[in-house]
Design a protein around this motif. Structure first.
Motif, PDB file in Angstrom:
ATOM      1  N   GLN A  32     -22.564 150.869  92.482  1.00 21.92           N
ATOM      2  CA  GLN A  32     -21.565 150.314  92.587  1.00 21.92           C
ATOM      3  C   GLN A  32     -20.817 149.192  92.118  1.00 21.92           C
ATOM      4  N   ARG A  36     -18.963 148.366  88.357  1.00 16.05           N
ATOM      5  CA  ARG A  36     -17.646 148.008  88.131  1.00 16.05           C
ATOM      6  C   ARG A  36     -18.342 146.888  86.822  1.00 16.05           C
ATOM      7  N   ARG A  42     -14.967 150.733  89.903  1.00 17.74           N
ATOM      8  CA  ARG A  42     -16.246 151.773  90.546  1.00 17.74           C
ATOM      9  C   ARG A  42     -16.274 152.736  90.417  1.00 17.74           C
TER      10      ARG A  42
END
Length: 245
Positions: A32, A36, A42
């Motif tokens: 994640q 991001r 995310r």
């Protein structure tokens, strides 16, 4: 909003499984964070499965809903740039909006790998179970054959605080083969219960030890009693090989 399906691979040695935890680093957290950095958000991530601490994945799928306009083929290199060396994106493609990495899955294949040699192999530390007594792979293959079919696998599930649901799973493949000093148990099914493959592997090792017979597997299944099956084999030998959609 686009829906992207990522196929990733990872060495789970340094992670406490896939799913985010408060006080431990996980594959999801690292993935994640990398996503991001590429997209600025995310995204809404859905994974094909949860893997336990120390379990590895040759193929693991994650669907992500995102507003990012980056093309899937460019997304592979972009996310890999921010990932550590023990995690990699293999592929990325756009899928329909209602696609879900877990609920759209039709089945999975796992393997459990056992280094069967009196001498440990340092380069397999954390990546295979070291079992130094001789293994009769034909005997274990006979036992594994009893796993095939639709069965209630309560005896092969670690019971925790999760709500009990339908414990029936359909195993389409279960075999044991030797590849030199590596003995590999491969199993495919439409789904798996918590610790199911590791308990299946631990039960096969009980057969190897002579504490169970290959023909005892059906009775263990019928008992629906975790105490009747063998121990939960260590996580280090378990790999998620394939995810079927």
């Amino acid at each position: 909003m686009r829906n992207l399906l990522f196929t990733i691979t990872y060495d789970g040695t340094n992670y406490h499984g896939w799913q985010i935890q408060e006080n431990a680093i996980t594959v999801q957290e690292v993935f994640q964070d990398a996503f991001r950095k590429v997209t600025g958000a995310r995204g809404d991530m859905k994974a094909c499965s949860r893997t336990d601490t120390g379990v590895h994945a040759r193929e693991f799928c994650v669907s992500v809903k995102t507003k990012s306009p980056i093309a899937p083929q460019r997304m592979v290199a972009a996310v890999n740039h921010w990932l550590p060396e023990d995690i990699a994106v293999k592929a990325c493609r756009e899928v329909p909006g209602d696609f879900h990495a877990r609920y759209s899955c039709k089945g999975k294949e796992y393997s459990y790998e056992i280094w069967n040699n009196p001498v440990r192999e340092p380069f397999l530390r954390g990546r295979a179970l070291h079992y130094w007594y001789p293994i009769d792979e034909e005997r274990l293959n006979e036992a594994a054959g009893h796993y095939v079919g639709a069965h209630d696998f309560t005896s092969f599930c670690t019971l925790d605080k999760r709500e009990l649901g339908d414990m029936v799973r359909t195993v389409t493949k279960a075999s044991v083969e030797r590849r030199g000093d590596m003995v590999v148990f491969t199993v495919a099914a439409d789904g798996f219960l918590y610790n199911m493959v590791r308990i299946m592997a631990g039960t096969l090792l009980r057969v190897q030890e002579g504490k169970l017979l290959p023909g005892d597997i059906p009775q263990i299944l019928e008992a629906r009693d975790r105490a009747k099956a063998g121990p939960t084999a260590p996580a280090c030998g378990l790999y998620l090989n394939k995810v079927f959609y």
